[in-house]
Write a protein that holds these residues in place. Structure first.
Motif, PDB file in Angstrom:
ATOM      1  N   GLY A 126       0.821  -1.201   0.000  1.00  0.00           N
ATOM      2  CA  GLY A 126       0.000   0.000   0.000  1.00  0.00           C
ATOM      3  C   GLY A 126       0.855   1.252   0.000  1.00  0.00           C
ATOM      4  N   LEU A 185       1.015   4.171  -2.939  1.00  0.00           N
ATOM      5  CA  LEU A 185       0.773   5.588  -2.660  1.00  0.00           C
ATOM      6  C   LEU A 185       2.015   6.448  -2.859  1.00  0.00           C
ATOM      7  N   SER A 187      -6.970  -1.666  -3.660  1.00  0.00           N
ATOM      8  CA  SER A 187      -7.600  -0.630  -2.834  1.00  0.00           C
ATOM      9  C   SER A 187      -7.480  -0.963  -1.347  1.00  0.00           C
ATOM     10  N   MET A 241      -3.991  -0.185  -0.286  1.00  0.00           N
ATOM     11  CA  MET A 241      -3.762   1.264  -0.235  1.00  0.00           C
ATOM     12  C   MET A 241      -4.349   1.845   1.054  1.00  0.00           C
ATOM     13  N   MET A 242      -5.540   1.373   1.407  1.00  0.00           N
ATOM     14  CA  MET A 242      -6.157   1.842   2.655  1.00  0.00           C
ATOM     15  C   MET A 242      -5.282   1.450   3.839  1.00  0.00           C
ATOM     16  N   ALA A 270      -2.090   3.482   3.913  1.00  0.00           N
ATOM     17  CA  ALA A 270      -2.308   4.876   4.317  1.00  0.00           C
ATOM     18  C   ALA A 270      -2.443   4.960   5.843  1.00  0.00           C
ATOM     19  N   TRP A 276      -5.456  10.833   2.738  1.00  0.00           N
ATOM     20  CA  TRP A 276      -5.508   9.643   1.883  1.00  0.00           C
ATOM     21  C   TRP A 276      -6.379   8.557   2.492  1.00  0.00           C
ATOM     22  N   ASN A 330      -9.972   8.834   1.440  1.00  0.00           N
ATOM     23  CA  ASN A 330     -10.144   8.524   0.021  1.00  0.00           C
ATOM     24  C   ASN A 330      -9.990   7.041  -0.264  1.00  0.00           C
ATOM     25  N   THR A 331      -8.990   6.439   0.370  1.00  0.00           N
ATOM     26  CA  THR A 331      -8.760   5.019   0.089  1.00  0.00           C
ATOM     27  C   THR A 331      -9.872   4.160   0.683  1.00  0.00           C
ATOM     28  N   PHE A 364     -12.583   4.279  -1.872  1.00  0.00           N
ATOM     29  CA  PHE A 364     -12.172   3.449  -3.012  1.00  0.00           C
ATOM     30  C   PHE A 364     -12.365   1.969  -2.670  1.00  0.00           C
ATOM     31  N   PHE A 365     -11.903   1.585  -1.480  1.00  0.00           N
ATOM     32  CA  PHE A 365     -12.006   0.187  -1.083  1.00  0.00           C
ATOM     33  C   PHE A 365     -13.462  -0.253  -0.955  1.00  0.00           C
ATOM     34  N   SER A 394      -8.020  -2.175  10.573  1.00  0.00           N
ATOM     35  CA  SER A 394      -7.715  -2.523   9.195  1.00  0.00           C
ATOM     36  C   SER A 394      -7.196  -3.963   9.106  1.00  0.00           C
TER      37      SER A 394
END
Lengths: 350, 456
Positions: A39, A43, A181, A184-185, A188, A206, A209-210, A213-214, A272
């Motif tokens: 991730g 990014l 995604s 990335m989450m 971040a 971020w 946003n991520t 997206f996820f 997460s």
């Protein structure tokens, strides 16, 4: 009492099942740990400043290599416990796995080489290599996972008979994007823990946003699974209590923005991690007792029984795992403890 | 047939390229332990500078070892899936043990070794260095055990018939301590020590030759020489013991090492030669009569099993095995020679004035690298046509679903990427060597600078 098929909900806690779970644990460990590395890589190009990029790379500097060991060990364990799965998938997904390897090579080298020379061009090149490699690795892993859901064509001799392009369907590409995604989450959130000041403010942006997206990818992928691959939910119909895992997953995701908002980055990170574990658990429950689902001939599927090593070997391997795992956990926890806190660049940094 | 050649070519290329790096890491790991141990014992800052400099070289070799090593683990499945099905029960266990016992240890403590100077106490740091070194050797243990099982299978039985046949473990420890694993492991590890020691010797000799970083270079050279002398003599012992083992367990391979065809006669030992396989003789060779018989049985008159005892399709390619084996032995003796010579002049106090020897030392880094590569070629080609000796042929181990075009695609990409990596490796290695170790005063100021930054 053995597991015969999906209509009968019998479940035996034997060595084969234990190894199904253990390989799941290794892959979950990999997804949680290398997931944030990938991730961060995905990014990486969103910051432009050289020092900020160095902070990003050094946030994973001491740990990325150890994190990749989870994949190496997972691969070794798969080879040892379920050789037919290892053989069928690795030869069947030949081209995809070669691309994955090239991605892993470029990522490793980019991290190590990037800051070894001051030249801007040099660094820019490795930055791009690092980022693209990270995205490609995450995407291909997602595609592989997607193919396990859709099923791949297998002969009675357990050999794959499709092509590289037959592995790329809209659904598997969607799972690939979902994986990117998700990482990335995850990355971040990890970066919020490791950065400070203005960079941290940027990274915090971020996260939201991520997450969006996820969630979009995840909901779409879930709907597609329910519509096109209903065999994945048979177990959930038979044992509604398993739906709790899906609920837990949504709660974990929903908890992330709340913890970030309250400044509890570590708790957000744990949420997460929990959502990654829950996702893989959903996947594993849907699949069990198959490891590789065969479509269009489900009778050729590789299961935890017909693809496994001998009971003796599974037993020996379990002993090895029981001796090894406490050490592995001890190293991993110590390293994360020693390198806790915000990233500082010094003379030994990347 | 085409896929077989391509798959073998790809495996040979990727493993040969990979094997440039792990021996350097294993060898440098031992030297780092010695250097940092000296630092802890004496408190002399010189040893700290040495450790920090060689750690930088170590991380470079380690990074490439990791990047190219993961390829190897994948390739068993991608290119040799029938082999993987056949041996997974046995071979897979060793690979999994390598991951759990070696790679986690190595990668975990590497973080402290490289990035942890200011984060842990000197003793914990030293402990980490030992663990990294141990971890790198542990990985050699498991992978050589797995490879030795292919050479001399033990502790298994065959289940099923025809295409369903596969090997299963019956006795784990018999599999681990199969007849060749101890010999081959000690031979491999001391080869790795030589690779590390001669890198240190070469770089140090270069500095002395160029009159740079003299304190640093002289102390490094001495440590390198001691390790090289011990390892090269140990290598002679393990090499002999391996050869005796091969004569018992893989007689066709031993016969190919020495191009010995006739089973009824005592075997000579060739110093060099060129094998004509059709006429079954060694041309342009010089041989010591009966010497091979003597080395194996202690009796110059005793016959040694020759290649004629094996059907033609079960013999390895003789000349390639003969040449690589003999060159390896020649390099091995040369390394003993130059390390003992170095020790001798050190004792006489003239080591650092011998320009010609320094030049030899500068190039000596290639010796262990070449010997390690060709030693493996003679060991692996000497096993042919078997992938698992006596059980499964190489041609039977391929992936059934992988086409020649797929392998050409990956092979071409490997060739391009590895060529690029090799150029970058040499470039960065050279850059680090030209930059040299931090000078004592810059270490001091850098340290204070860090304190300032952290204090802010």
């Amino acid at each position: 009492m053995t597991y015969k098929g999906k209509e009968t909900m019998e479940f035996t806690f034997d060595l084969n099942t234990i190894w199904f779970i253990l390989i799941g644990v290794l892959l979950a460990g990999y997804a949680i740990l290398d997931g944030f590395d990938l991730g961060v890589g995905a990014l990486h190009l969103f910051v432009k400043d050289d020092t900020e990029r160095r902070i990003l790379i050094n946030s994973i500097g001491p740990v990325w290599d150890g994190n990749e060991v989870w994949l190496v060990t997972g691969g070794g364990a798969l080879f040892a416990a379920f050789p037919h799965v290892y053989a069928t998938v690795f030869s069947g997904f030949y081209t995809a796995f070669m691309l994955l390897l090239f991605g892993l090579i470029f990522r490793a080298v980019a991290i190590d080489f990037r800051s070894k020379r001051p030249s801007k061009k040099w660094r820019q090149t490795w930055d791009v290599a690092f980022s693209i490699a990270s995205i490609v690795i995450a995407f291909l892993m997602g595609v592989a996972l997607g193919n396990i859901v859709t099923g791949i064509p297998l002969t009675p001799e357990k050999e794959f008979y499709g092509s590289f392009f037959s592995l790329l369907t809209p659904y598997t590409v969607l799972v690939g994007l979902t994986t990117v995604s998700l990482f990335m989450m995850h990355g971040a959130i990890y970066l919020v823990m490791k950065t400070e000041g203005s960079l941290q403010d940027k990274v915090r942006g971020w996260v939201n946003n991520t997450i969006i997206f996820f969630v979009i990818c995840y909901v779409t992928a879930t709907m597609a699974t329910l519509i096109y691959y209903p065999h994945m939910v048979d177990h959930f119909k038979a044992e509604p209590v398993l739906f709790l895992v899906a609920v837990l997953n949504m709660l974990a995701v929903a908890n992330i923005p709340r913890e970030i908002h309250n400044g509890n980055e570590f708790k957000a990170f744990l949420s997460s991690c929990a959502s990654i574990i829950a996702l893989l658990a959903l996947f594993a429950i849907g699949l069990f007792p198959n490891i590789v689902y065969s479509f269009p001939n489900p009778e050729n599927s590789l299961t935890i029984y017909n693809a496994a090593s001998s009971q003796k070997t599974l037993g020996i391997m379990l002993t090895i795992a029981i001796i090894g795992i406490p050490f592995v956990l001890a190293y991993t926890i110590s390293i994360y403890w020693i390198f806790r806190g915000k990233v500082k660049i010094d003379s030994m940094s990347y | 047939m085409e896929t077989e050649i391509l798959a073998r070519l790809q495996f040979a290329f990727t493993i040969a390229f990979h094997y440039i790096y792990p021996p350097l890491s294993i060898g440098l790991g031992v030297i780092l332990v010695i250097m940092e141990g000296m630092y802890l014992k004496t408190g002399n800052k010189l040893y700290e500078r040495m450790t920090k400099f060689w750690v930088k070289i170590f991380t470079l070799t380690f990074a490439l070892g990791v990047a190219t090593g993961i390829v190897m683990e994948f390739e068993f499945g991608t290119n040799w899936s029938t082999y993987s099905r056949y041996v997974g029960d046995v071979f897979g266990s060793a690979l999994a043990a390598e991951g759990i016992f070696a790679f986690f240890l190595e990668s975990g403590f590497l973080a402290i070794l490289v990035f942890g100077w200011d984060k842990v106490s000197p003793k914990v740091h030293f402990f980490s260095t030992i663990m990294v070194s141990l971890g790198s050797m542990m990985s050699a243990v498991w992978i050589v055990v797995a490879n030795s099982w292919q050479q001399t299978p033990a502790g298994y039985h065959i289940v099923g018939e025809g295409i369903n046949a596969r090997a299963e473990i019956t006795d784990f420890w018999a599999m681990v301590f199969n007849p060749s694993s101890v010999d081959r492991l000690s031979h491999t590890i001391s080869g790795a020590w030589l690779a590390g020691a001669f890198l240190v010797i070469s770089v140090s000799a270069y500095y002395i030759y160029k009159n740079r970083h003299l304190d640093f270079a002289k102390a490094s050279l001495k440590i390198g020489l001691i390790v090289a002398a011990c390892a090269s003599l140990f290598q002679l012992y393990t090499g002999h013991s391996s050869a005796v083992g091969v004569s018992e367990n893989q007689p066709a391979k031993l016969a190919a090492y020495e191009a010995h065809f006739d089973s009824s006669s005592p075997a000579p030992l060739y110093l060099f030669g060129w094998v004509n396989e059709d006429e079954q003789e060694v041309k342009f060779g010089i041989a010591i009569p009966g010497m091979l018989s003597y080395l194996i049985y202690g009796d110059t008159e005793k016959p040694v099993t020759g290649l004629n005892s094996f059907p033609e399709d079960l013999r390895p390619p003789v000349n390639l095995v003969f040449q690589t084996y003999h060159l390896m032995v020649a390099i091995g003796f040369s390394l003993i020679g130059i390390s003992l010579l170095g020790l001798f002049f050190w004792w006489r106090g003239t080591l650092f004035n011998k320009k010609w020897l320094l030049i030899v030392f500068i190039f000596s880094v290639l010796g262990p690298q070449i010997a390690n590569q060709i030693g493996w070629i003679s060991a692996e080609v000497g096993r042919q046509p078997w992938i698992v000796y006596g059980l499964l042929k190489t041609s039977e181990g391929l992936s059934k679903v992988v086409t020649a075009n797929q392998i050409i695609f990956s092979l071409v990409l490997f060739a391009i990427i590895y060529a690029l990596l090799f150029v970058l490796f040499i470039y960065l290695l050279n850059e680090k060597i030209q930059h040299g170790p931090e000078e004592p005063d810059t270490i001091q100021s850098e340290y204070e600078h860090q304190k300032l930054v952290i204090g802010k």
